[in-house]
Design a protein around this motif. Structure first.
Motif, PDB file in Angstrom:
ATOM      1  N   MET A   1     -51.024  23.844  70.080  1.00 17.56           N
ATOM      2  CA  MET A   1     -50.096  24.952  69.918  1.00 17.56           C
ATOM      3  C   MET A   1     -48.818  24.483  69.217  1.00 17.56           C
ATOM      4  SD  MET A   1     -50.434  26.794  73.622  1.00 17.56           S
ATOM      5  CE  MET A   1     -49.270  28.046  73.155  1.00 17.56           C
ATOM      6  N   ARG A   2     -48.309  25.293  68.315  1.00 15.77           N
ATOM      7  CA  ARG A   2     -47.091  24.933  67.621  1.00 15.77           C
ATOM      8  C   ARG A   2     -45.881  25.149  68.511  1.00 15.77           C
ATOM      9  NH1 ARG A   2     -46.847  28.124  62.155  1.00 15.77           N
ATOM     10  NH2 ARG A   2     -47.107  29.824  63.664  1.00 15.77           N
ATOM     11  N   LYS A   3     -44.922  24.260  68.383  1.00 19.56           N
ATOM     12  CA  LYS A   3     -43.680  24.411  69.145  1.00 19.56           C
ATOM     13  C   LYS A   3     -42.835  25.519  68.530  1.00 19.56           C
ATOM     14  CE  LYS A   3     -43.333  19.647  70.783  1.00 19.56           C
ATOM     15  NZ  LYS A   3     -42.494  18.417  70.820  1.00 19.56           N
ATOM     16  N   ARG A   4     -42.164  26.245  69.388  1.00 21.74           N
ATOM     17  CA  ARG A   4     -41.312  27.316  68.902  1.00 21.74           C
ATOM     18  C   ARG A   4     -40.069  26.733  68.230  1.00 21.74           C
ATOM     19  NH1 ARG A   4     -41.120  31.860  73.723  1.00 21.74           N
ATOM     20  NH2 ARG A   4     -43.331  32.432  73.663  1.00 21.74           N
ATOM     21  N   SER A   5     -39.688  27.361  67.144  1.00 18.06           N
ATOM     22  CA  SER A   5     -38.470  26.942  66.458  1.00 18.06           C
ATOM     23  C   SER A   5     -37.260  27.243  67.335  1.00 18.06           C
ATOM     24  CB  SER A   5     -38.354  27.684  65.129  1.00 18.06           C
ATOM     25  OG  SER A   5     -37.075  27.504  64.584  1.00 18.06           O
ATOM     26  N   PRO A   6     -36.293  26.303  67.406  1.00 20.24           N
ATOM     27  CA  PRO A   6     -35.079  26.561  68.197  1.00 20.24           C
ATOM     28  C   PRO A   6     -34.351  27.825  67.750  1.00 20.24           C
ATOM     29  CG  PRO A   6     -35.217  24.245  67.595  1.00 20.24           C
ATOM     30  CD  PRO A   6     -36.303  24.941  66.840  1.00 20.24           C
ATOM     31  N   LEU A   7     -34.406  28.112  66.451  1.00 22.48           N
ATOM     32  CA  LEU A   7     -33.740  29.309  65.939  1.00 22.48           C
ATOM     33  C   LEU A   7     -34.392  30.565  66.479  1.00 22.48           C
ATOM     34  CD1 LEU A   7     -31.665  30.644  64.111  1.00 22.48           C
ATOM     35  CD2 LEU A   7     -33.311  30.445  62.213  1.00 22.48           C
ATOM     36  N   ILE A   8     -35.746  30.602  66.509  1.00 22.84           N
ATOM     37  CA  ILE A   8     -36.458  31.766  67.032  1.00 22.84           C
ATOM     38  C   ILE A   8     -36.165  31.952  68.518  1.00 22.84           C
ATOM     39  CG2 ILE A   8     -38.751  32.712  67.510  1.00 22.84           C
ATOM     40  CD1 ILE A   8     -39.730  31.405  64.962  1.00 22.84           C
ATOM     41  N   THR A   9     -36.142  30.845  69.256  1.00 22.81           N
ATOM     42  CA  THR A   9     -35.826  30.910  70.689  1.00 22.81           C
ATOM     43  C   THR A   9     -34.420  31.452  70.905  1.00 22.81           C
ATOM     44  OG1 THR A   9     -37.271  29.019  71.105  1.00 22.81           O
ATOM     45  CG2 THR A   9     -35.672  29.575  72.816  1.00 22.81           C
ATOM     46  N   LEU A  10     -33.474  30.982  70.073  1.00 29.79           N
ATOM     47  CA  LEU A  10     -32.092  31.442  70.192  1.00 29.79           C
ATOM     48  C   LEU A  10     -31.974  32.935  69.875  1.00 29.79           C
ATOM     49  CD1 LEU A  10     -29.088  30.855  70.606  1.00 29.79           C
ATOM     50  CD2 LEU A  10     -28.962  30.216  68.182  1.00 29.79           C
ATOM     51  N   LEU A  11     -32.691  33.367  68.820  1.00 30.64           N
ATOM     52  CA  LEU A  11     -32.651  34.786  68.446  1.00 30.64           C
ATOM     53  C   LEU A  11     -33.240  35.669  69.541  1.00 30.64           C
ATOM     54  CD1 LEU A  11     -33.646  34.591  64.666  1.00 30.64           C
ATOM     55  CD2 LEU A  11     -31.379  35.074  65.633  1.00 30.64           C
ATOM     56  N   LYS A  12     -34.327  35.200  70.155  1.00 29.99           N
ATOM     57  CA  LYS A  12     -34.921  35.970  71.255  1.00 29.99           C
ATOM     58  C   LYS A  12     -33.968  36.055  72.438  1.00 29.99           C
ATOM     59  CE  LYS A  12     -39.816  35.192  70.252  1.00 29.99           C
ATOM     60  NZ  LYS A  12     -41.103  34.638  70.749  1.00 29.99           N
ATOM     61  N   PHE A  13     -33.307  34.936  72.736  1.00 30.83           N
ATOM     62  CA  PHE A  13     -32.348  34.929  73.836  1.00 30.83           C
ATOM     63  C   PHE A  13     -31.188  35.883  73.563  1.00 30.83           C
ATOM     64  CE2 PHE A  13     -28.386  33.211  75.627  1.00 30.83           C
ATOM     65  CZ  PHE A  13     -28.706  33.242  76.983  1.00 30.83           C
ATOM     66  N   LEU A  14     -30.689  35.865  72.329  1.00 30.14           N
ATOM     67  CA  LEU A  14     -29.599  36.771  71.964  1.00 30.14           C
ATOM     68  C   LEU A  14     -30.049  38.228  72.033  1.00 30.14           C
ATOM     69  CD1 LEU A  14     -27.963  34.864  68.956  1.00 30.14           C
ATOM     70  CD2 LEU A  14     -27.054  35.140  71.272  1.00 30.14           C
ATOM     71  N   GLY A  15     -31.294  38.479  71.621  1.00 34.08           N
ATOM     72  CA  GLY A  15     -31.816  39.848  71.694  1.00 34.08           C
ATOM     73  C   GLY A  15     -31.884  40.357  73.115  1.00 34.08           C
TER      74      GLY A  15
END
Length: 277
Positions: A1-15
């Motif tokens: 499985m690919r690791k999630r990009s820190p940017l995507i994780t941050l954007l989801k958290f902000l959302g």
């Protein structure tokens, strides 16, 4: 499985944070304002630093006794509408799940279609009929309207839940001599309880806060809490904001607590049928 990009994780958290703030900030402001004096409610200097007071709740009790009567009416109507809507949705969902036919399939699309119709479209033509039947200003008419409005969605939700119950259980019960009613009561009811709770959450949230039907079909005896809150806003002597916020906080608390307690069932209702094995 690919690791999630820190940017995507941050954007989801902000959302998630933005959505939570969008929902919680207004509720928090209402509750905090209910403990402020009128002079402090709209004062920037008193936004976070103020002396809490229960005067607004005392004034609500002494000046707006109709509000607590409206709360009781809301409780009666919400309870009745929930029981009726869930019961009918269970039976209708069972019929749609276990007895497939072109007629039932067509009526299922019709249920979805009428759910999309704005309530005001059917409200005004109903008024002379309700008036002729002398059902105006009664709990019964609100219970019937609220339940009817949500039976379509409840039926679709319950059919999805019942579809996941193996038909072999019905057949085994029939071999043992169980009637259709006994199958529903002893087999379907326990296994579809989560779906029934999901439908109940939808109906309770809607019926507790509904304004349009109550405004048109009630005047005094069956007047619900949202109508009394609206009267506070349109009071001749002016709006007492502290009292208004106190009433809003009291009306909000029961349904908010119920939704929080039943949130897992609400999610189950929204995702029912999304995955089938």
């Amino acid at each position: 499985m690919r690791k999630r990009s820190p940017l995507i994780t941050l954007l989801k958290f902000l959302g998630v944070l933005i959505i939570a703030a969008w929902s919680l900030v207004p509720i928090t402001l209402i509750v905090i304002s209910s403990f402020k004096a009128d002079r402090d409610i709209f004062s920037a200097a008193s936004r976070f630093k103020f002396e809490p007071t229960l005067a607004n709740y005392a004034m609500l009790w002494s000046r707006w006794g109709d509000f607590f009567t409206g709360l009781w009416n809301s409780f009666i109507v919400t309870t009745g509408a929930t029981v009726l809507a869930v019961s009918v949705s269970l039976l209708a969902g069972y019929a749609y799940s276990r007895h497939a036919s072109r007629t039932l399939q067509a009526s299922a699309f019709f249920l979805i279609f009428i759910r999309l119709i704005p309530p005001i479209v059917i409200t005004l033509p109903l008024f002379p009929v309700v008036n002729w039947l002398k059902l105006n200003d009664t709990h019964f008419i609100l219970i019937l309207l609220y339940a009817t409005f949500f039976v379509s969605l409840g039926t679709i939700v319950m059919r999805t839940f019942i579809d996941q119950i193996p038909r072999e259980l019905d057949e085994s019960a029939m071999i043992d001599g169980a009637s259709q009613f006994q199958i529903i009561r002893r087999v379907i009811f326990p296994l579809a309880a989560q779906g029934m709770l999901a439908v109940a959450v939808f109906v309770i949230v809607y019926a507790w806060n509904e304004f349009l039907f109550a405004f048109i079909f009630t005047t005094t005896r069956a007047k619900t809490a949202p109508l009394v809150v609206a009267e506070m806003i349109g009071a001749v002597e002016g709006v007492e904001w502290g009292v208004l916020f106190a009433a809003s906080a009291i009306q909000l608390l029961p349904v908010l607590a119920f939704v929080i307690l039943m949130q897992k069932h609400l999610v189950a209702g929204l995702t029912a049928g999304a995955v089938k094995g």
